[in-house]
Design an enzyme around this catalytic site. Sequence first.
Site, PDB file in Angstrom:
ATOM      1  N   ALA A  68       0.663  -1.284   0.145  1.00 34.47           N
ATOM      2  CA  ALA A  68      -0.017  -0.014   0.031  1.00 34.47           C
ATOM      3  C   ALA A  68       0.894   1.235   0.096  1.00 34.47           C
ATOM      4  CB  ALA A  68      -0.955  -0.062   1.399  1.00 34.47           C
ATOM      5  N   ASP A  69       0.087   2.390  -0.610  1.00 40.95           N
ATOM      6  CA  ASP A  69       0.938   3.676  -0.476  1.00 40.95           C
ATOM      7  C   ASP A  69      -0.303   4.551  -0.238  1.00 40.95           C
ATOM      8  OD1 ASP A  69       3.816   5.005  -0.872  1.00 40.95           O
ATOM      9  OD2 ASP A  69       2.186   6.301  -1.659  1.00 40.95           O
TER      10      ASP A  69
END
Length: 192
Positions: A68-69
């Site tokens: 994720a970011d």
Amino acid sequence: MKYILASMSPRRKEILGDMGLTFTVEPADIDENIGVTEPDLLVRELSLLKAAHISGKYCGKDFLVIAADTVVALDGEILGKPADKNDAKRMLEMLSGKTHSVFTGYCVSDTKTGKTVSKCAETKVTFKSLSEEEIDKYIAGGSPMDKAGAYGIQDEGGNFVSGIDGEFSNVVGLPKEALKTLLKEEFTFEGR
């Protein structure tokens, strides 16, 4: 199924734990300066690059890699993690009294089949008007320095929020319900 979280984020670790997943942590060390300026595309691409970086190490093995970011965006400007205290103050002053978007790109990659799915979640967050004293006190506590947009909704930064439209956990760093749906629909996840 064995899971790998491609992040050192304690917040993401907690969210996966809340989902009932047993996982190991292996952060993806990638160059995040990829030249993408649209926040939703940026976080999707970064989550995909992180997942690919870790998945490549385990080709043919039976793992699901979750990456994720997260970024904050206001009026077309992407606000990542602040460079220093002055940058944190600049960001918090920008967010004061306004509604911004928090975008999290999240990606799941099956190391055995190569199947990879990347998505983006958006949550709109409205801040109350902040005084200089509130901002300075928050920065002095050190919390903003490792968070996109220089605040954590799960800590004292939550006191700045007057409204939220979307998934709370997305603002923390991983959209739990959206990730569950993705895992169930695409990867036969049966957790809680």
